[in-house]
Design a protein around this motif. Structure first.
Motif, PDB file in Angstrom:
ATOM      1  N   GLU A  32     -15.347 -20.924  20.738  1.00 11.03           N
ATOM      2  CA  GLU A  32     -15.122 -20.306  21.820  1.00 11.03           C
ATOM      3  C   GLU A  32     -15.892 -21.282  22.855  1.00 11.03           C
ATOM      4  O   GLU A  32     -15.570 -21.536  23.770  1.00 11.03           O
ATOM      5  N   GLN A  33     -17.018 -21.742  22.384  1.00 14.09           N
ATOM      6  CA  GLN A  33     -17.953 -22.699  23.153  1.00 14.09           C
ATOM      7  C   GLN A  33     -17.093 -24.035  23.467  1.00 14.09           C
ATOM      8  O   GLN A  33     -17.567 -24.579  24.344  1.00 14.09           O
ATOM      9  N   ALA A  34     -16.229 -24.397  22.774  1.00 12.62           N
ATOM     10  CA  ALA A  34     -15.487 -25.660  23.039  1.00 12.62           C
ATOM     11  C   ALA A  34     -14.451 -25.678  24.211  1.00 12.62           C
ATOM     12  O   ALA A  34     -13.868 -26.798  24.317  1.00 12.62           O
ATOM     13  N   ASP A  35     -14.205 -24.502  24.532  1.00 11.89           N
ATOM     14  CA  ASP A  35     -13.084 -24.246  25.329  1.00 11.89           C
ATOM     15  C   ASP A  35     -13.054 -25.423  26.450  1.00 11.89           C
ATOM     16  O   ASP A  35     -11.984 -25.810  26.980  1.00 11.89           O
ATOM     17  N   PRO A  36     -14.267 -25.466  27.337  1.00 14.07           N
ATOM     18  CA  PRO A  36     -14.208 -26.498  28.382  1.00 14.07           C
ATOM     19  C   PRO A  36     -13.881 -27.905  27.943  1.00 14.07           C
ATOM     20  O   PRO A  36     -13.552 -28.755  28.713  1.00 14.07           O
ATOM     21  N   ASP A  40     -22.978 -32.205  22.776  1.00 12.07           N
ATOM     22  CA  ASP A  40     -21.864 -31.596  23.104  1.00 12.07           C
ATOM     23  C   ASP A  40     -21.058 -31.249  21.873  1.00 12.07           C
ATOM     24  O   ASP A  40     -19.952 -30.634  22.048  1.00 12.07           O
ATOM     25  N   TRP A  41     -21.245 -31.960  20.846  1.00 13.79           N
ATOM     26  CA  TRP A  41     -20.332 -31.835  19.639  1.00 13.79           C
ATOM     27  C   TRP A  41     -20.453 -30.621  18.749  1.00 13.79           C
ATOM     28  O   TRP A  41     -21.568 -30.432  18.286  1.00 13.79           O
ATOM     29  N   PRO A  42     -19.604 -29.626  18.761  1.00 16.94           N
ATOM     30  CA  PRO A  42     -19.666 -28.290  18.163  1.00 16.94           C
ATOM     31  C   PRO A  42     -19.209 -28.175  16.852  1.00 16.94           C
ATOM     32  O   PRO A  42     -19.344 -27.007  16.002  1.00 16.94           O
ATOM     33  N   GLY A  43     -18.989 -29.414  16.296  1.00 21.39           N
ATOM     34  CA  GLY A  43     -18.175 -29.657  14.844  1.00 21.39           C
ATOM     35  C   GLY A  43     -16.812 -29.489  15.074  1.00 21.39           C
ATOM     36  O   GLY A  43     -16.113 -28.663  16.037  1.00 21.39           O
ATOM     37  N   ALA A  51     -10.968 -41.171  12.907  1.00 24.76           N
ATOM     38  CA  ALA A  51     -11.795 -42.688  13.048  1.00 24.76           C
ATOM     39  C   ALA A  51     -10.609 -43.707  13.453  1.00 24.76           C
ATOM     40  O   ALA A  51     -11.037 -44.639  14.011  1.00 24.76           O
ATOM     41  N   CYS A  52      -9.314 -43.540  13.154  1.00 26.59           N
ATOM     42  CA  CYS A  52      -8.292 -44.371  13.426  1.00 26.59           C
ATOM     43  C   CYS A  52      -8.617 -44.968  15.084  1.00 26.59           C
ATOM     44  O   CYS A  52      -8.478 -46.167  15.269  1.00 26.59           O
ATOM     45  N   HIS A  53      -8.391 -43.885  16.008  1.00 21.24           N
ATOM     46  CA  HIS A  53      -8.528 -44.408  17.311  1.00 21.24           C
ATOM     47  C   HIS A  53      -9.402 -43.194  18.069  1.00 21.24           C
ATOM     48  O   HIS A  53      -9.286 -43.297  19.375  1.00 21.24           O
ATOM     49  N   GLY A  54     -10.232 -42.670  17.406  1.00 25.32           N
ATOM     50  CA  GLY A  54     -11.240 -41.720  18.181  1.00 25.32           C
ATOM     51  C   GLY A  54     -10.963 -40.425  18.757  1.00 25.32           C
ATOM     52  O   GLY A  54     -11.732 -39.880  19.374  1.00 25.32           O
ATOM     53  N   SER A  55      -9.728 -39.730  18.092  1.00 27.06           N
ATOM     54  CA  SER A  55      -9.440 -38.507  18.519  1.00 27.06           C
ATOM     55  C   SER A  55     -10.112 -37.591  17.862  1.00 27.06           C
ATOM     56  O   SER A  55     -10.725 -37.703  16.590  1.00 27.06           O
ATOM     57  N   LYS A  56     -10.525 -36.345  18.676  1.00 25.74           N
ATOM     58  CA  LYS A  56     -11.416 -35.389  18.180  1.00 25.74           C
ATOM     59  C   LYS A  56     -10.654 -33.839  18.541  1.00 25.74           C
ATOM     60  O   LYS A  56     -10.016 -33.982  19.388  1.00 25.74           O
ATOM     61  N   PHE A  57     -10.856 -33.103  17.261  1.00 30.97           N
ATOM     62  CA  PHE A  57     -10.380 -31.701  17.379  1.00 30.97           C
ATOM     63  C   PHE A  57     -11.413 -30.885  16.998  1.00 30.97           C
ATOM     64  O   PHE A  57     -12.310 -31.102  16.208  1.00 30.97           O
ATOM     65  N   ASP A  58     -11.489 -29.605  17.674  1.00 33.56           N
ATOM     66  CA  ASP A  58     -12.580 -28.706  17.432  1.00 33.56           C
ATOM     67  C   ASP A  58     -12.132 -27.975  16.209  1.00 33.56           C
ATOM     68  O   ASP A  58     -11.278 -28.182  15.343  1.00 33.56           O
ATOM     69  N   GLY A 100      -8.812 -26.778  15.343  1.00 33.84           N
ATOM     70  CA  GLY A 100      -7.624 -27.772  15.526  1.00 33.84           C
ATOM     71  C   GLY A 100      -7.059 -28.138  16.769  1.00 33.84           C
ATOM     72  O   GLY A 100      -6.220 -29.035  16.969  1.00 33.84           O
ATOM     73  N   ARG A 101      -7.777 -27.804  17.872  1.00 31.40           N
ATOM     74  CA  ARG A 101      -7.619 -27.980  19.229  1.00 31.40           C
ATOM     75  C   ARG A 101      -7.973 -29.283  19.737  1.00 31.40           C
ATOM     76  O   ARG A 101      -9.239 -29.748  19.227  1.00 31.40           O
ATOM     77  N   VAL A 102      -7.132 -30.207  20.336  1.00 32.70           N
ATOM     78  CA  VAL A 102      -7.599 -31.517  20.487  1.00 32.70           C
ATOM     79  C   VAL A 102      -8.368 -31.671  21.893  1.00 32.70           C
ATOM     80  O   VAL A 102      -8.338 -30.723  22.987  1.00 32.70           O
ATOM     81  N   TRP A 103      -9.474 -32.714  22.021  1.00 34.73           N
ATOM     82  CA  TRP A 103     -10.310 -32.779  23.068  1.00 34.73           C
ATOM     83  C   TRP A 103      -9.625 -33.569  24.107  1.00 34.73           C
ATOM     84  O   TRP A 103      -8.615 -34.249  23.890  1.00 34.73           O
ATOM     85  N   ARG A 104     -10.188 -33.303  25.185  1.00 34.48           N
ATOM     86  CA  ARG A 104      -9.775 -33.953  26.641  1.00 34.48           C
ATOM     87  C   ARG A 104      -9.917 -35.304  26.289  1.00 34.48           C
ATOM     88  O   ARG A 104     -11.012 -35.737  25.818  1.00 34.48           O
ATOM     89  N   GLY A 105      -9.251 -36.267  26.956  1.00 33.04           N
ATOM     90  CA  GLY A 105      -9.640 -37.738  26.952  1.00 33.04           C
ATOM     91  C   GLY A 105      -9.509 -38.470  25.808  1.00 33.04           C
ATOM     92  O   GLY A 105     -10.147 -39.708  25.553  1.00 33.04           O
ATOM     93  N   VAL A 106      -8.817 -38.004  24.656  1.00 37.55           N
ATOM     94  CA  VAL A 106      -8.729 -38.949  23.412  1.00 37.55           C
ATOM     95  C   VAL A 106      -7.323 -39.175  23.392  1.00 37.55           C
ATOM     96  O   VAL A 106      -6.305 -38.686  24.004  1.00 37.55           O
TER      97      VAL A 106
END
Length: 197
Positions: free
Chosen positions: A85-89, A145-148, A153-160, A163-169
């Protein structure tokens, strides 16, 4: 008298020929018809996979394979659920409105049961396999800012942790939730849902 013997012999030879022909046709037909059936390997690749989560500890991740794809089953703790829930923004699709999951696994947590996440462990950018990074506040992933979640590592994408993708990756979409259902409290069937959760 010779006509009776010949008639009997003809019947015998006719029956023997018929039986031999039937057996021969069977030997030819069985391999031919068997070739139409998918191989055991092909059947196994498409078959649903049962996952026993009875021994899965809170906060633990289990890996299985379905159709040659890595499937992750994460048993989230109450704290992990709060961090979703905290990762929504920070995520691109907070309510999971884009169709990377069945209808029954939509919404913020993207799961049938809040504590159990089931996703395909392939990055939606180029298919690399992200690593679980459940350590909150990891300096190399954004510090406070990292909630886990998961980091590719291939191209720096992050998921919460849903499994929701972060903005700007680079990854454009959330991790895919495969079709699945609960057979009982401790067993998930991945690859089959029959439209029922």
């Amino acid at each position: 008298m010779s006509d009776g013997v010949d008639l009997g012999r003809r019947r015998f030879l006719g029956a023997a020929t018929g039986v031999t022909s039937a057996i021969g046709i069977g030997f030819v037909a069985v391999p031919f018809l068997s070739s139409w059936k998918p191989s055991a390997r092909a059947q196994a690749l498409g078959a649903p996979v049962e996952v026993d989560i009875s021994k899965l500890d809170d906060g633990a991740l289990m890996r299985v394979e379905w159709r040659g794809k890595p499937i992750w089953v994460l048993k989230r703790t109450p704290e992990m659920i709060e961090r979703v829930e905290q990762a929504d923004p920070m995520v691109r699709d907070p309510m999971s409105e884009e169709p990377q999951q069945p209808e029954y696994a939509s919404g913020r947590l993207r799961s049938i049961r809040p504590e159990v996440l089931v996703v395909i462990g392939s990055c939606t950018h180029l298919g690399c396999s992200p690593s679980p990074r459940f350590d909150v506040g990891a300096e190399d992933l954004g510090g406070a800012d990292w909630p886990g979640g998961f980091f590719c590592a291939c191209h720096g994408s992050k998921f919460d942790l849903a499994g929701r993708v972060w903005r700007g990756v680079p990854a454009p979409l959330n991790l895919v939730v495969p079709p699945h259902k609960y057979v009982d409290d401790a067993t998930i069937l991945v690859g089959e849902d029959e439209g029922v959760a």
